[in-house]
Design a protein around this motif. Structure first.
Motif, PDB file in Angstrom:
ATOM      1  N   ALA A  10     130.260   7.763   7.378  1.00 38.38           N
ATOM      2  CA  ALA A  10     129.493   7.778   8.630  1.00 38.38           C
ATOM      3  C   ALA A  10     128.357   8.802   8.547  1.00 38.38           C
ATOM      4  O   ALA A  10     127.230   8.541   8.983  1.00 38.38           O
ATOM      5  CB  ALA A  10     130.407   8.104   9.805  1.00 38.38           C
ATOM      6  N   ALA A  11     128.649   9.955   7.941  1.00 44.91           N
ATOM      7  CA  ALA A  11     127.620  11.002   7.810  1.00 44.91           C
ATOM      8  C   ALA A  11     126.501  10.518   6.881  1.00 44.91           C
ATOM      9  O   ALA A  11     125.317  10.709   7.166  1.00 44.91           O
ATOM     10  CB  ALA A  11     128.249  12.281   7.272  1.00 44.91           C
ATOM     11  N   LEU A  12     126.896   9.871   5.792  1.00 44.05           N
ATOM     12  CA  LEU A  12     125.899   9.348   4.849  1.00 44.05           C
ATOM     13  C   LEU A  12     124.973   8.367   5.571  1.00 44.05           C
ATOM     14  O   LEU A  12     123.740   8.444   5.454  1.00 44.05           O
ATOM     15  CB  LEU A  12     126.615   8.658   3.675  1.00 44.05           C
ATOM     16  CG  LEU A  12     125.712   7.946   2.677  1.00 44.05           C
ATOM     17  CD1 LEU A  12     124.851   8.947   1.916  1.00 44.05           C
ATOM     18  CD2 LEU A  12     126.525   7.120   1.676  1.00 44.05           C
ATOM     19  N   LYS A  13     125.581   7.478   6.346  1.00 47.93           N
ATOM     20  CA  LYS A  13     124.794   6.471   7.069  1.00 47.93           C
ATOM     21  C   LYS A  13     123.827   7.174   8.034  1.00 47.93           C
ATOM     22  O   LYS A  13     122.653   6.831   8.112  1.00 47.93           O
ATOM     23  CB  LYS A  13     125.755   5.547   7.828  1.00 47.93           C
ATOM     24  CG  LYS A  13     125.071   4.453   8.620  1.00 47.93           C
ATOM     25  CD  LYS A  13     126.073   3.415   9.102  1.00 47.93           C
ATOM     26  CE  LYS A  13     125.404   2.295   9.860  1.00 47.93           C
ATOM     27  NZ  LYS A  13     125.029   2.630  11.225  1.00 47.93           N
ATOM     28  N   ARG A  14     124.347   8.154   8.733  1.00 44.97           N
ATOM     29  CA  ARG A  14     123.521   8.852   9.709  1.00 44.97           C
ATOM     30  C   ARG A  14     122.307   9.528   9.058  1.00 44.97           C
ATOM     31  O   ARG A  14     121.201   9.532   9.595  1.00 44.97           O
ATOM     32  CB  ARG A  14     124.390   9.916  10.382  1.00 44.97           C
ATOM     33  CG  ARG A  14     123.961  10.161  11.759  1.00 44.97           C
ATOM     34  CD  ARG A  14     125.029  10.628  12.663  1.00 44.97           C
ATOM     35  NE  ARG A  14     124.338  11.194  13.811  1.00 44.97           N
ATOM     36  CZ  ARG A  14     124.843  12.079  14.618  1.00 44.97           C
ATOM     37  NH1 ARG A  14     126.066  12.493  14.457  1.00 44.97           N
ATOM     38  NH2 ARG A  14     124.127  12.537  15.624  1.00 44.97           N
TER      39      ARG A  14
ATOM     40  N   GLY B 297     120.471  12.267  -5.180  1.00 41.27           N
ATOM     41  CA  GLY B 297     121.839  11.850  -5.515  1.00 41.27           C
ATOM     42  C   GLY B 297     122.840  11.912  -4.374  1.00 41.27           C
ATOM     43  O   GLY B 297     124.029  12.162  -4.594  1.00 41.27           O
ATOM     44  N   ILE B 298     122.399  11.614  -3.158  1.00 40.24           N
ATOM     45  CA  ILE B 298     123.339  11.737  -2.025  1.00 40.24           C
ATOM     46  C   ILE B 298     124.471  10.705  -2.098  1.00 40.24           C
ATOM     47  O   ILE B 298     125.605  10.998  -1.701  1.00 40.24           O
ATOM     48  CB  ILE B 298     122.612  11.675  -0.653  1.00 40.24           C
ATOM     49  CG1 ILE B 298     123.592  12.145   0.437  1.00 40.24           C
ATOM     50  CG2 ILE B 298     122.067  10.283  -0.344  1.00 40.24           C
ATOM     51  CD1 ILE B 298     122.979  12.523   1.743  1.00 40.24           C
ATOM     52  N   VAL B 299     124.187   9.529  -2.648  1.00 42.21           N
ATOM     53  CA  VAL B 299     125.251   8.507  -2.705  1.00 42.21           C
ATOM     54  C   VAL B 299     126.340   8.968  -3.669  1.00 42.21           C
ATOM     55  O   VAL B 299     127.541   8.902  -3.364  1.00 42.21           O
ATOM     56  CB  VAL B 299     124.656   7.138  -3.116  1.00 42.21           C
ATOM     57  CG1 VAL B 299     125.766   6.112  -3.295  1.00 42.21           C
ATOM     58  CG2 VAL B 299     123.658   6.663  -2.063  1.00 42.21           C
ATOM     59  N   GLU B 300     125.924   9.501  -4.817  1.00 45.96           N
ATOM     60  CA  GLU B 300     126.890  10.003  -5.806  1.00 45.96           C
ATOM     61  C   GLU B 300     127.667  11.189  -5.218  1.00 45.96           C
ATOM     62  O   GLU B 300     128.876  11.305  -5.420  1.00 45.96           O
ATOM     63  CB  GLU B 300     126.168  10.462  -7.084  1.00 45.96           C
ATOM     64  CG  GLU B 300     125.469   9.349  -7.862  1.00 45.96           C
ATOM     65  CD  GLU B 300     124.139   8.890  -7.266  1.00 45.96           C
ATOM     66  OE1 GLU B 300     123.710   9.415  -6.224  1.00 45.96           O
ATOM     67  OE2 GLU B 300     123.521   7.963  -7.844  1.00 45.96           O
ATOM     68  N   ARG B 301     126.961  12.042  -4.480  1.00 47.44           N
ATOM     69  CA  ARG B 301     127.628  13.206  -3.884  1.00 47.44           C
ATOM     70  C   ARG B 301     128.670  12.747  -2.852  1.00 47.44           C
ATOM     71  O   ARG B 301     129.780  13.278  -2.789  1.00 47.44           O
ATOM     72  CB  ARG B 301     126.585  14.117  -3.215  1.00 47.44           C
ATOM     73  CG  ARG B 301     127.166  15.348  -2.574  1.00 47.44           C
ATOM     74  CD  ARG B 301     127.683  16.362  -3.588  1.00 47.44           C
ATOM     75  NE  ARG B 301     128.496  17.398  -2.958  1.00 47.44           N
ATOM     76  CZ  ARG B 301     129.784  17.605  -3.196  1.00 47.44           C
ATOM     77  NH1 ARG B 301     130.435  16.874  -4.065  1.00 47.44           N
ATOM     78  NH2 ARG B 301     130.435  18.566  -2.573  1.00 47.44           N
ATOM     79  N   ALA B 302     128.305  11.729  -2.064  1.00 51.96           N
ATOM     80  CA  ALA B 302     129.236  11.219  -1.041  1.00 51.96           C
ATOM     81  C   ALA B 302     130.466  10.617  -1.720  1.00 51.96           C
ATOM     82  O   ALA B 302     131.602  10.808  -1.265  1.00 51.96           O
ATOM     83  CB  ALA B 302     128.539  10.175  -0.172  1.00 51.96           C
ATOM     84  N   THR B 303     130.256   9.931  -2.835  1.00 53.69           N
ATOM     85  CA  THR B 303     131.380   9.316  -3.548  1.00 53.69           C
ATOM     86  C   THR B 303     132.325  10.398  -4.072  1.00 53.69           C
ATOM     87  O   THR B 303     133.542  10.299  -3.916  1.00 53.69           O
ATOM     88  CB  THR B 303     130.840   8.470  -4.739  1.00 53.69           C
ATOM     89  OG1 THR B 303     129.836   7.594  -4.210  1.00 53.69           O
ATOM     90  CG2 THR B 303     131.922   7.653  -5.391  1.00 53.69           C
ATOM     91  N   ALA B 304     131.745  11.440  -4.664  1.00 49.51           N
ATOM     92  CA  ALA B 304     132.575  12.524  -5.213  1.00 49.51           C
ATOM     93  C   ALA B 304     133.331  13.246  -4.099  1.00 49.51           C
ATOM     94  O   ALA B 304     134.518  13.568  -4.239  1.00 49.51           O
ATOM     95  CB  ALA B 304     131.687  13.507  -5.978  1.00 49.51           C
ATOM     96  N   LEU B 305     132.633  13.462  -2.985  1.00 49.08           N
ATOM     97  CA  LEU B 305     133.248  14.173  -1.855  1.00 49.08           C
ATOM     98  C   LEU B 305     134.405  13.353  -1.277  1.00 49.08           C
ATOM     99  O   LEU B 305     135.472  13.894  -0.951  1.00 49.08           O
ATOM    100  CB  LEU B 305     132.171  14.384  -0.778  1.00 49.08           C
ATOM    101  CG  LEU B 305     132.271  15.591   0.141  1.00 49.08           C
ATOM    102  CD1 LEU B 305     132.388  16.884  -0.636  1.00 49.08           C
ATOM    103  CD2 LEU B 305     131.037  15.632   1.055  1.00 49.08           C
ATOM    104  N   ALA B 306     134.205  12.047  -1.188  1.00 54.38           N
ATOM    105  CA  ALA B 306     135.242  11.167  -0.637  1.00 54.38           C
ATOM    106  C   ALA B 306     136.453  11.139  -1.563  1.00 54.38           C
ATOM    107  O   ALA B 306     137.602  11.128  -1.106  1.00 54.38           O
ATOM    108  CB  ALA B 306     134.675   9.767  -0.431  1.00 54.38           C
TER     109      ALA B 306
END
Ligand SMILES: C[S@@+](CC[C@H](N)C(=O)[O-])C[C@H]1O[C@@H](n2cnc3c(N)ncnc32)[C@H](O)[C@@H]1O
Length: 358
Positions: A327-331, A306-315
């Motif tokens: 950028a971190a997600l992409k990396r 669930g990294i995409v969902e986590r990135a969305t919540a964090l953003a």
């Protein structure tokens, strides 16, 4: 008087007195020589160091591993006592992020005994700062463990273990060695050929010039911890660059200040690593009766957790950091960055279904 000789001087002295050494011996000295090894001196991580690892890129990495660990603990029936062992914890960032998440599971922290395996005193100090509240224990032997269930985490640890290299020639295999030529460190080959039959079946039909790498140290770690996991229940999760089946190919790599360097220059100041033969680790684990999940890419593993969902919540919670989080997600997951180069390996005891693999 203090000994001011560099590690290079000490290695050259040994080479001139005893003759050539295996690449594994050279790597062992360059990385973990007690006084001047790369992993016994300074902190090599981060923007100012030689490389950046996934947990240093984003908190999301460690958080998802925390989620993975809690899920395993639950599958183990929430034992009242278990060991969480991290191999090569670096700055302690991964475990700090993981335990922030795991702490939310009732009873988890009370049951956990945190054990760290680390050679670098500077990094141990940082681990103590970040993880002191969990009362970690640093063992000097990798398998000096209690006999309760065991969860092992290793991010970019196995690639730092010494490898041997063998080069195929018309008359068999010759070990690649480090020696002195005209007073300068250089690679050469051992004179005595080793027959194909002594090599794993996957590489026996290699053509002259091909190179086979093997890490006896990595196999030993898997053997010692795998035995304990089989007897005590649990799992080992390793994330690293590597390949799924034993094969030929040269992967020994030297990095200094974020740039590729010569492996024989400046030992102790240069990071040396090699891709991990997950096929070989898998064989050790299955021979011990463990189950091994199909090797996953970091991209797929983090995606399933669930990294995409986590990135969305964090953003959403940090609107000022939207670009940095993207950028971190992409990396971490993009195929042109760490996403497919890094693989996730999991060996575990019977009856568990670690998440993130299918
Ligand atoms: C590439 S760093 C990865 C650090 C951390 N896991 C991360 O992802 O940021 C390798 C780690 O393994 C440790 N290490 C390397 N070789 C070791 C050895 N032979 N014994 C114990 N620790 C070792 C290093 O000091 C460092 O903490």
């Amino acid at each position: 008087m203090p000994d001011t000789r560099s590690l290079g001087d000490l290695i050259d002295m040994q080479l001139s007195q005893n003759g050539p050494m295996s690449i594994a011996t050279y790597m062992g000295l360059a990385l973990t020589h007690p006084r001047s090894g790369y992993y016994t001196g300074k902190d090599p991580l981060g923007g100012k160091g030689d490389f950046i690892t996934a947990p240093e890129i984003s908190q999301m990495f460690g958080e998802l591993i925390g989620f993975f660990i809690v899920n395993l603990w639950q599958q183990l029936d929430e034992p009242r006592s278990f060991t969480l062992l991290e191999l090569g914890p670096g700055r302690g960032t991964l475990m700090q992020d993981a335990l922030r998440v795991a702490a939310k599971a009732d009873g988890f922290l009370d049951a956990m005994h945190l054990q760290l395996f680390e050679s670098n005193p500077a990094l141990k100090t940082q681990q103590a700062e970040r993880l002191g509240q969990y009362n970690p224990y640093w063992a000097t032997e990798i398998d000096a463990l209690a006999d309760d269930p065991l969860i092992v985490i290793a991010n970019e640890f196995f690639d730092a273990l010494p490898i041997r290299q063998f080069v195929k020639a018309e008359d068999g295999w010759h070990e690649r060695q480090v020696g002195l030529r005209d007073g300068k460190r250089s690679f050469g080959l051992s004179p005595t050929p080793i027959p194909d039959a002594a090599m794993p079946p996957e590489v026996q039909s290699a053509q002259p010039g091909e190179i086979y790498e093997v890490s006896l140290a990595a196999a030993d770690v898997m053997q010692r911890l795998g035995k304990r996991i089989g007897a005590q229940r649990g799992a080992l999760l390793a994330i690293d660059y590597g390949y799924a089946t034993t094969q030929t190919g040269e992967t020994l790599q030297a990095v200094r200040n974020h740039a590729f360097a010569d492996a024989l220059d400046a030992p102790g100041e240069t990071d040396l690593s090699a891709h991990v033969d997950f096929g070989a680790l898998s064989k050790v684990a299955t021979d011990l009766g463990l189950k091994v999940e199909p090797l996953a890419t970091q991209r797929d593993f983090l995606g399933r957790l669930g990294i995409v969902e986590r990135a969305t919540a964090l953003a959403k919670a940090n609107p000022g950091q939207v670009d940095a989080i993207a950028a971190a997600l992409k990396r971490l997951v993009d195929s042109s960055e760490m996403g497919t180069l890094f693989k996730v390996f999991c060996a575990h005891s019977e009856g568990l279904e670690p998440i993130g693999f299918s």
